[in-house]
Design a protein around this motif. Structure first.
Motif, PDB file in Angstrom:
ATOM      1  N   HIS A 352       0.851  -1.188   0.000  1.00 30.42           N
ATOM      2  CA  HIS A 352       0.000   0.000   0.000  1.00 30.42           C
ATOM      3  C   HIS A 352       0.888   1.239   0.000  1.00 30.42           C
ATOM      4  N   ASN A 389      -3.561  -2.357  -0.652  1.00 32.67           N
ATOM      5  CA  ASN A 389      -4.339  -2.120   0.567  1.00 32.67           C
ATOM      6  C   ASN A 389      -5.058  -3.364   1.067  1.00 32.67           C
ATOM      7  N   THR A 396      -8.908   5.121   0.130  1.00 34.52           N
ATOM      8  CA  THR A 396      -8.851   5.016  -1.321  1.00 34.52           C
ATOM      9  C   THR A 396      -8.481   6.370  -1.914  1.00 34.52           C
ATOM     10  N   ASN A 426      -4.420   5.494  -1.614  1.00 33.60           N
ATOM     11  CA  ASN A 426      -4.154   4.258  -2.341  1.00 33.60           C
ATOM     12  C   ASN A 426      -4.494   4.318  -3.826  1.00 33.60           C
ATOM     13  N   GLN A 427      -5.463   5.137  -4.204  1.00 35.69           N
ATOM     14  CA  GLN A 427      -5.809   5.177  -5.627  1.00 35.69           C
ATOM     15  C   GLN A 427      -4.707   5.833  -6.445  1.00 35.69           C
ATOM     16  N   ALA A 430      -1.880   3.321  -6.522  1.00 35.09           N
ATOM     17  CA  ALA A 430      -2.121   2.190  -7.423  1.00 35.09           C
ATOM     18  C   ALA A 430      -1.911   2.602  -8.872  1.00 35.09           C
ATOM     19  N   ILE A 450      -8.217  -2.443  -5.441  1.00 36.62           N
ATOM     20  CA  ILE A 450      -8.039  -1.785  -4.146  1.00 36.62           C
ATOM     21  C   ILE A 450      -9.003  -2.427  -3.160  1.00 36.62           C
ATOM     22  N   TYR A 513     -12.910  -1.850  -6.998  1.00 37.56           N
ATOM     23  CA  TYR A 513     -12.836  -1.822  -5.550  1.00 37.56           C
ATOM     24  C   TYR A 513     -13.420  -3.157  -5.083  1.00 37.56           C
TER      25      TYR A 513
END
Length: 585
Positions: A352, A389, A396, A426-427, A430, A450, A513
């Motif tokens: 993460h 994550n 997110t 995290n978005q 990612a 995620i 998600y």
């Protein structure tokens, strides 16, 4: 699960939303019971707009992707559209959002003002409403109606139906997802749990006995789960079954709470008694019509980057696993055996943002992942994507601040919380890490997942806007929705809430998600509890613990009186439900 991080990296530039060179992405939203619903989109000659929502009854999140369909770049953009109901803007991100009456205006944020021909840019916002929530039927960019020559407004979602065994680009697209009856029963037995008991969650295979079932926490075996999935799939044209493969030798080398049954050198047992039986079951022709998503080995490869000598964060166990090579050997074998099954989609765990988001961790991790996927005759074709994550709590999206922000001329990267990280959620991590993985040799069509099962951070302590600008730390701490003491904290975090409900195609480069960690299952215990699973107590699960180098010596933030990892933790479930964001109705 061990959610640790290495030493601080050097100052880094911001990781921002990728401008994809693909056309506009059709998106779908997951509802209860695994049902997927189509979303509105508008085709155009000069521009196209994909509009998707995640609706919780009294409000919703709108995600918008603008694609430049023209021959020249956009140098600055303004999107406008109208609602037909009483939808009202609350806050937005990745753009400047405003509303006057029914008209919503979305202007570029400066850093994303230029959109190359064929490229895309995305933004999102939260809205409140009552009554009906009808999608807008027309969008304009810089005064030009998108789809004017071809008809704008909603269109039917694409039909990605393929012959059995043929992999699709995104397995979650227009597909139902398996509802694990073991977890669903636990959730439904809790007060208020009926509201989410039909959400899809993953099946965890964390020891050999879990394959056959019948043990505590795994009453249903893999084959029985798959048979149940076939029954649920009867109501869907396409159907996803999610399974976590998690039993490496010397598992979870940087923590104790979820260490497993296999010793550091038990690689042959891992191959023949764990991976081979799983592959045999998943490869049964009876399950060929399912899209089987495998989440491959949580908390493994990133540990070999951040928690090995000579770093201060090193552990003896991680040094041993780096030296004997069995993490890489095991994952390489799993990817090849599972990847040989035509309807299996391998997603490798990628930590993460609060673990490998620093520059010195990011590239090294991508290099290690590529080396592992291609060793022993393996191929990147066995990797459909990566997941971030997993079983963690990092948001997110942080809606009220970005890595670009400054306070009195000083970047938020210098704040105590961000600590020179390249990412704040995290978005963005990612999407940025996806680009680095592709640079290191992975296929350009890899997708990211995620885990949003426990990262909502709602409740009374959730900020409603940016923090004060009296100081850098005051601004960041007042803005961030993440309520932890430190982003490296991973065990049963107090104050956490359910996150975004599972949905497909929520943002560019993100396949879905997903709720991989079933909400209500413990991360670990702080005191020894006799068990046959090899699980030990971990100080990071003790609310009184004052930390270690992997969380910069902060308090653990853990809830008290937790059971073993993977076992039901009623108090945590109730807190997740109460603090859910979006809220649970």
């Amino acid at each position: 699960m061990s959610r640790t991080r290495g030493l601080r990296g050097r100052p880094a530039t911001r990781g921002r939303l990728a401008l994809l060179t693909a056309g506009a992405m059709a998106a779908t939203a997951l509802g209860t019971g695994g049902m997927l619903y189509g979303t509105a989109s508008a085709a155009a000659a000069a521009c196209s707009v994909d509009y998707t929502t995640n609706d919780w009854g009294s409000g919703f999140t709108a995600n918008i992707t603008i694609t430049n369909e023209g021959d020249a770049p956009l140098n600055g953009w303004t999107l406008t559209y109208d609602y037909s109901g009483n939808q009202r803007l609350a806050q937005g991100w990745n753009a400047v959002w405003s509303q006057s009456g029914a008209r919503v205006t979305v202007e570029d944020a400066g850093w994303n003002a230029t959109v190359a021909a064929g490229a895309s840019v995305s933004a999102g916002a939260n809205f409140s409403y009552s009554g009906t929530n009808t999608a807008p039927t027309s969008f304009s960019v810089n005064g030009v109606v998108c789809g004017e020559d071809g008809g704008g407004g909603p269109t039917d979602p694409p039909d990605p139906t393929d012959p059995p065994g043929d992999r699709v680009d995104n397995p979650y697209e227009n597909a139902g997802v398996y509802v694990n009856p073991d977890w669903s029963a636990n959730a439904a037995a809790e007060p208020g749990g009926d509201a989410i008991a039909n959400e899809p969650t993953a099946v965890w295979l964390d020891r050999r006995s879990a394959i056959t079932g019948g043990s505590a926490g795994n009453s249903t075996g893999l084959r029985e789960h798959l048979d149940n999935a076939l029954v649920q799939a009867e109501e869907h044209e396409n159907f996803v079954f999610q399974v976590v493969v998690y039993n490496l030798p010397g598992r979870d080398c940087a923590a104790l709470a979820s260490q497993g049954e296999l010793g550091p050198n038990d690689i042959d047992i891992y191959k023949t008694e764990f991976i081979d039986p799983i592959a045999e079951i998943l490869g049964d022709p009876a399950y060929a019509d399912l899209r089987i998503v495998t989440i491959v080995e949580i908390d493994s490869l990133p540990n070999l980057v951040t928690n090995v000598s000579p770093r201060e964060t090193a552990t003896e166990n991680c040094d041993e696993m780096l030296a004997n090579g069995n993490y890489q050997e095991g994952i390489s074998y799993a990817l090849q055996e599972l990847g040989a099954i035509p309807n299996v989609y391998n997603y490798v765990d990628a930590g993460h943002y609060g673990w490998i988001g620093w520059d010195d961790n990011l590239t090294a991790s991508a290099e290690l992942f590529h080396e592992t996927a291609t060793m022993n005759g393996g191929s990147v074709d066995n990797v459909h994507g990566f997941i971030v994550n997993t079983a963690n709590y990092g948001p997110t999206v942080e809606p009220y601040y970005t890595i670009n922000d400054t306070v009195n001329g000083t970047s938020v990267r210098q704040s105590s919380w961000v600590d020179w990280n390249r990412y704040v959620d995290n978005q963005s991590f990612a999407q940025g890490f996806r680009e680095e993985l592709i640079r290191q040799g992975f296929n350009s069509d890899i997708g990211m997942l995620i885990d949003t099962s426990r990262n909502g951070w709602g409740g009374p302590d959730r900020p409603t806007g940016p923090g004060p600008t009296t100081s850098l730390d005051a601004y960041v701490d007042g803005s961030r929705i993440d309520g932890r003491y430190q982003a490296g904290n991973w065990c049963n975090q107090a104050g956490a809430g359910l996150g975004e409900r599972p949905q497909a195609d929520p943002a560019p480069g993100i396949d879905a998600y997903a709720w991989i960690k079933p909400p209500g299952e413990s991360d670990g215990a702080s005191e020894y509890i006799e068990n046959p699973e090899g699980k030990l107590p971990d100080e990071m699960c003790d609310p009184a613990y004052e930390g270690n180098p992997r969380n910069n010596y902060n308090m653990s933030g853990a809830l008290p009186d937790a059971p073993l990892s993977g076992h039901w933790f009623s108090a945590q479930f109730q807190e997740l439900l109460a603090n859910a964001y979006p809220p649970v109705n």
